[in-house]
Design a protein around this motif. Structure first.
Motif, PDB file in Angstrom:
ATOM      1  N   ARG A  30      49.035  25.340 109.843  1.00 29.62           N
ATOM      2  CA  ARG A  30      49.669  24.888 111.081  1.00 29.62           C
ATOM      3  C   ARG A  30      50.842  23.948 110.791  1.00 29.62           C
ATOM      4  N   GLU A  31      51.883  24.051 111.611  1.00 29.66           N
ATOM      5  CA  GLU A  31      53.012  23.108 111.604  1.00 29.66           C
ATOM      6  C   GLU A  31      53.643  22.940 110.214  1.00 29.66           C
ATOM      7  N   TYR A  32      53.787  24.056 109.497  1.00 28.14           N
ATOM      8  CA  TYR A  32      54.388  23.976 108.151  1.00 28.14           C
ATOM      9  C   TYR A  32      55.895  23.751 108.297  1.00 28.14           C
ATOM     10  N   GLN A  33      56.413  22.807 107.497  1.00 30.64           N
ATOM     11  CA  GLN A  33      57.810  22.393 107.630  1.00 30.64           C
ATOM     12  C   GLN A  33      58.756  23.435 107.029  1.00 30.64           C
ATOM     13  N   THR A  34      59.841  23.766 107.793  1.00 32.61           N
ATOM     14  CA  THR A  34      60.909  24.645 107.295  1.00 32.61           C
ATOM     15  C   THR A  34      62.229  23.894 107.452  1.00 32.61           C
ATOM     16  N   ASP A  35      63.291  24.501 106.955  1.00 34.76           N
ATOM     17  CA  ASP A  35      64.590  23.820 107.066  1.00 34.76           C
ATOM     18  C   ASP A  35      65.172  23.880 108.471  1.00 34.76           C
ATOM     19  N   ALA A  68      63.835  31.231 107.609  1.00 30.47           N
ATOM     20  CA  ALA A  68      64.065  29.852 107.162  1.00 30.47           C
ATOM     21  C   ALA A  68      63.423  29.622 105.786  1.00 30.47           C
ATOM     22  N   LYS A  69      63.838  28.526 105.136  1.00 30.14           N
ATOM     23  CA  LYS A  69      63.274  28.158 103.852  1.00 30.14           C
ATOM     24  C   LYS A  69      62.095  27.219 104.072  1.00 30.14           C
ATOM     25  N   LEU A  70      60.951  27.579 103.476  1.00 29.65           N
ATOM     26  CA  LEU A  70      59.772  26.729 103.577  1.00 29.65           C
ATOM     27  C   LEU A  70      59.880  25.568 102.585  1.00 29.65           C
ATOM     28  N   LYS A  71      59.402  24.441 103.011  1.00 27.39           N
ATOM     29  CA  LYS A  71      59.450  23.248 102.172  1.00 27.39           C
ATOM     30  C   LYS A  71      58.690  23.484 100.866  1.00 27.39           C
ATOM     31  N   HIS A  72      59.282  23.123  99.767  1.00 25.64           N
ATOM     32  CA  HIS A  72      58.705  23.191  98.417  1.00 25.64           C
ATOM     33  C   HIS A  72      58.723  24.606  97.832  1.00 25.64           C
ATOM     34  N   LEU A  73      59.145  25.649  98.583  1.00 26.23           N
ATOM     35  CA  LEU A  73      58.985  27.027  98.120  1.00 26.23           C
ATOM     36  C   LEU A  73      60.324  27.746  98.029  1.00 26.23           C
ATOM     37  N   ASN A  74      60.389  28.694  97.101  1.00 28.91           N
ATOM     38  CA  ASN A  74      61.539  29.578  96.973  1.00 28.91           C
ATOM     39  C   ASN A  74      61.028  31.001  97.245  1.00 28.91           C
TER      40      ASN A  74
END
Length: 935
Positions: free
Chosen positions: A44-49, A91-97
């Motif tokens: 839930r509520e995973y941060q993206t750019d 979008a880009k997920l935080k910490h991930l490529n």
């Protein structure tokens, strides 16, 4: 139960959490992420750019999709947030490529939409819930290997190998695959009974499995009998590009329990069983015997105010099947059963011979193939039919049982009878026959006239080698089980036959109905079968040549299905195996003893849906608040029937106990609660009066009000009164009013068809007289007829079969018999029938005359002229030889000197013997005969 004080967004997320967990996902908060907890994790509520995504889906620790959550009341706006959800997916997920996420959902927890962005031209679609992590894993693996999804594979299907397929089947498969390529979720194949719907389905299912990488296909039926037939079709099917049978290439499972083996490719199931599996309930086996609209299994739902809806079942995920083929879809896509189809995320393909407006609507008017009965007859796939009418006085007018007469009264179920002296006159109409009153004389006269008509008018030449008349395979449609018993008794008596001659084929029969049906299909006995519903639809008995309607049918669909039992073609050898006196199945005959072919037909489905549920139980269920559609419609049906039996005093009693409502008014209210037009009208009024935000909400409220209005009438006092009235109406056995036949003749519409057929035949021959040598001779050079050979007539026959298969000579012969008195019997050979028809239409004969009769007459004239002239008379041995030549011309059209070397002449000495009898006149005699006999 949800907390009513919760925020609407939280309520939606709680529902989404529950759906995800049911599908095998571990749902986690963003500050408590553990991607090792499960194969599939929803965070839930995973941060993206671009901000926090409501849910990000991880499979095997890798992000694969997102869920955009919305409040319940925003369900109708989900398509408007696709751009927002796509933005999160890219979008880009935080910490991930990572690459853009392919699997995108929008959901309120009640309504969910899904888009697979790996698809060509990605298009969102409504789904029941969420796919399992295992499914998404498999989809990603398949896409990694081939670069295609299922919908991508459908774009690259190879060209269909048309060998062994009929033109209508080729059109259906090609158009269906075009529909798949266009990503249309539903498609309808309308194909006439007997045209090979199941074979068509097996063909395109094989192609989907082999070329589109489809994983699992469901073939859905609505009776056990149809499921068994489908299973046999798959077992027999052999594709053109493989030497192995379908079942050697792919696993096929017909579901007979709740167990579904995961490693099969084709599953065959009744819709009733699939519903029970989804509900986690055991299925009463009797539920699969009846059509779903007549199923008794739903009686278990009567204790509820409404049938329990389908909910997610982890044992049967919504993506279980890639394709669902719905057989006989005109009757198995509605009401409770529609939930089953709505549950699965699959392409839906409907198969039916008789769609109605609702069928077209359900399949989004995407009709990929329309192949009608009339087209199938033209193509020689099915045979045409004629209608023979039988009317009796009682059948048309009813009768009166006078006060003081002593009659039998019989219990409908137990068949127990008792004598009773009537206190008052009982007037009954034709609609009461075999329901309120049974008149044995009426049944007897119909059967007696049917026997006479068979031998004199319908199939008059059906005598076997012993000179006994052989009754064509006949199916009689009865009104009820008790009516069937009455008919069987009369048939055995009037035909003077034993038990094996006539059998009942219903689910209530004491003998195994499947065993009786197999004997009826494949053996000499029984000659006549009597049924109510069991073989009215979907059952193949190819040697059937007569359908006797002793029950009327108001549904156009159902009537067409019943009529379809006689349309099937059958090979001559297969027909002779069960009916040795028959030569060919050129047509079948509907014998209409009740006006079934004349009565007004509707597209409506039968009202009766709960045949085994007692009326008192239906009344009790409605009084307690139950309100499912099948229940309301079945009760409406019972009330309609009861209203037709009410006396004026009883009708007044109904008004007293119901607060002033009559049975017709109660019936109208029950039907209105599920009538789309009535609901729409009421909904429009609500929108105007209350300012409701959407038509859908207005429809829900309008229907709820209609249901409440209809159900509120029923209470214990009224129900008890109605049940007491119903019990009073037993069957009366009228042995006193003797019936008599008032009409037994071919239907005038059959005469019209016969006239049209004769005209078409004549026109075809005239149109081709300049192209085919034999026709040129008959029309323009009749003096050259002696030169017409068997080969030349075969040329005419071949052209006729290629261009106009429905104008087969033996069929046209039967048409002439409906229009004029024909001389001689119908020929056994098509060639001699064709010659006789050519003589008739070119004016050589004033009436249609069997060719052997023409040859016999001309032979007598020729011998008489020879004997009365100066030529020497023939002796008896010469006459015997000449008669052999004459018989050869009667069957082969022409005799040549070389024919003397073959049968039957060779057994009598052949060419040498004729030379001895006629000397050097042999060639002259043959030429004279050829010219004289075809005059």
């Amino acid at each position: 139960m949800a907390n009513t004080n919760q925020h609407p967004e939280q309520i939606a997320r709680d529902k989404i959490d529950q759906l995800l967990q049911q599908a095998g996902w571990a749902v986690q908060a963003k500050n408590k992420v553990n991607l090792n907890a499960s194969q599939g994790v929803a965070v839930r509520e995973y941060q993206t750019d671009v901000g926090p995504a409501d849910y990000v889906l991880f499979v095997k620790r890798k992000p694969v999709g997102i869920i955009e959550a919305k409040r319940e009341k925003e369900g109708h706006h989900l398509t408007m947030v696709e751009e927002q959800s796509t933005q999160y997916a890219h979008a880009k997920l935080k910490h991930l490529n990572h690459d853009p996420l392919p699997f995108v959902y929008e959901s309120t927890g009640t309504l969910t939409r899904f888009t697979n962005y790996h698809d060509p031209k990605p298009r969102g679609r409504r789904v029941f819930g969420f796919y399992t992590p295992q499914t998404l894993t498999q989809w990603l693996e398949d896409y990694r290997k081939s670069g295609k999804t299922l919908r991508g594979n459908l774009l690259d299907m190879p060209t269909l190998n048309t060998a062994g397929l009929r033109p209508a089947q080729i059109v259906a498969i090609n158009n269906l695959e075009t529909s798949f390529k266009e990503n249309r979720p539903k498609a309808l194949i309308q194909m006439a009974t007997g045209a090979g719907k199941t074979f068509t389905a097996a063909t395109f299912i094989y192609r989907l499995l082999k070329h589109a990488n489809a994983q699992r296909v469901l073939f859905l039926v609505d009776t056990k009998n149809l499921g068994e037939q489908a299973e046999q079709e798959f077992m027999k099917f052999q594709p053109r590009d493989d030497n192995r049978k379908f079942t050697e290439l792919y696993n096929v499972q017909r579901l007979s329990s709740s167990h579904i083996a995961p490693d099969n490719q084709v599953y065959i199931s009744t819709i009733q069983r699939l519903y029970s599996i989804l509900k986690g309930q055991e299925l009463d086996e009797s539920a699969e015997l009846d059509h779903p609209n007549e199923s008794t299994w739903l009686q278990n739902q009567l204790q509820n105010k409404a049938p329990m809806p389908v909910v997610y079942n982890p044992k049967l995920p919504l993506e279980m099947f890639d394709f669902i083929v719905v057989d006989e879809c005109h009757r198995s896509i509605y009401n409770l059963w529609k939930q089953v189809l709505d549950y699965f995320d699959a392409f839906l393909v409907g198969l039916t011979a008789t769609p109605d407006k609702r069928t077209f609507g359900f399949f989004n008017e995407n009709v990929v193939s329309e192949y009608t009965y009339e087209q199938s007859v033209v193509d020689g796939v099915n045979v045409p039919y004629d209608v023979y009418l039988i009317e009796t006085e009682v059948s048309q007018k009813g009768a009166t049982i006078e006060a003081g007469w002593q009659v039998d009264r019989r219990d409908k179920l137990t068949r127990r009878t008792r004598w009773q002296q009537e206190d008052e006159d009982t007037i009954y109409t034709k609609n009461n026959l075999d329901k309120k009153v049974v008149n044995p004389s009426q049944i007897r006269h119909i059967i007696r006239e049917f026997k006479r008509a068979l031998q004199k008018d319908i199939f008059p030449k059906r005598y076997d080698d012993q000179g006994e008349y052989q009754v064509p395979k006949t199916l009689i449609f009865a009104k009820t089980d008790s009516h069937a018993d009455d008919i069987i008794k009369m048939v055995r008596e009037e035909f003077g036959e034993g038990n094996d001659f006539c059998k009942k084929v219903t689910y209530k029969a004491q003998e195994d109905p499947k065993s009786v049906l197999n004997r009826f299909r494949n053996n000499y006995y029984p000659r006549i079968a009597v049924t109510v519903d069991m073989i009215a639809t979907g059952t193949d008995v190819k040697p059937l040549e007569v359908l006797l309607f002793m029950r009327d049918v108001k549904s156009r669909n159902y009537f067409e299905q019943m009529k379809g039992r006689g349309t099937r073609t059958v090979g001559d050898d297969a027909l002779k195996q069960v009916s040795s006196a028959a030569q060919h199945k050129t047509h079948f005959v509907i014998v209409d003893a009740v006006g079934a072919t004349k009565s007004k037909k509707t597209d409506s489905r039968p009202l009766e849906r709960k045949r085994s549920v007692a009326t008192k139980d239906l009344l009790g269920a409605v009084a307690m608040g139950a309100s499912d559609e099948d229940l309301f419609l079945s009760l409406a049906n019972r009330l309609v029937r009861l209203n037709g039996q009410l006396s004026p005093t009883e009708a007044e009693g109904v008004l007293e106990h119901s607060g002033g409502k009559s049975l017709p008014q109660m019936t109208k209210e029950l039907l209105a609660a599920y009538d789309s037009d009535t609901i729409d009208t009421a909904a429009q009024a609500l929108m105007q009066s209350q300012g409701l935000p959407s038509l859908e909400m207005a429809r829900e409220q309008a229907q709820a009000q209609l249901i409440e209005t209809a159900g509120s009438t029923f209470n214990g006092e009224l129900n008890e009164y109605l049940e007491n009235v119903r019990r009073e109406h037993e069957q009366i056995i009228d042995h006193i009013n003797l019936d008599q036949v008032t009409k037994a003749e071919w239907d005038t519409s059959s005469t019209d068809r016969a006239q049209a057929m004769v005209q078409d035949f004549s026109q075809y021959m005239a149109d081709h007289k300049d192209e085919i040598e034999a026709l040129s001779i008959y029309y323009d050079q009749p003096h050259q007829r002696r030169h017409i050979t068997e080969k030349m007539v075969k040329e005419v026959l071949a052209a006729l079969k290629a261009d106009k298969p429905t104008l087969a000579p033996l069929v046209v012969w039967e048409a002439y018999t409906a229009l004029e008195k024909v001389k001689g019997s119908r020929p056994e050979k098509e060639l001699t029938a064709l010659v006789a028809l050519l003589r008739r239409i070119t004016g050589l004969d004033s009436v249609l005359t069997a060719y052997d009769k023409t040859v016999d007459r001309n032979f007598q004239d020729w011998v008489f002229k020879r004997h009365s002239g100066s030529s020497p008379k023939f002796n008896e041995e010469q006459m015997q030889w000449l008669r052999m030549l004459k018989d050869h011309v009667a069957t082969s059209l022409y005799v040549d000197i070389d024919d003397l070397d073959y049968s039957p002449f060779d057994a009598k000495g052949g060419r040498g013997k004729m030379q001895k009898l006629f000397g050097n006149q042999i060639q002259a005699i043959i030429e004279e005969l050829n010219e004289a006999l075809v005059a």
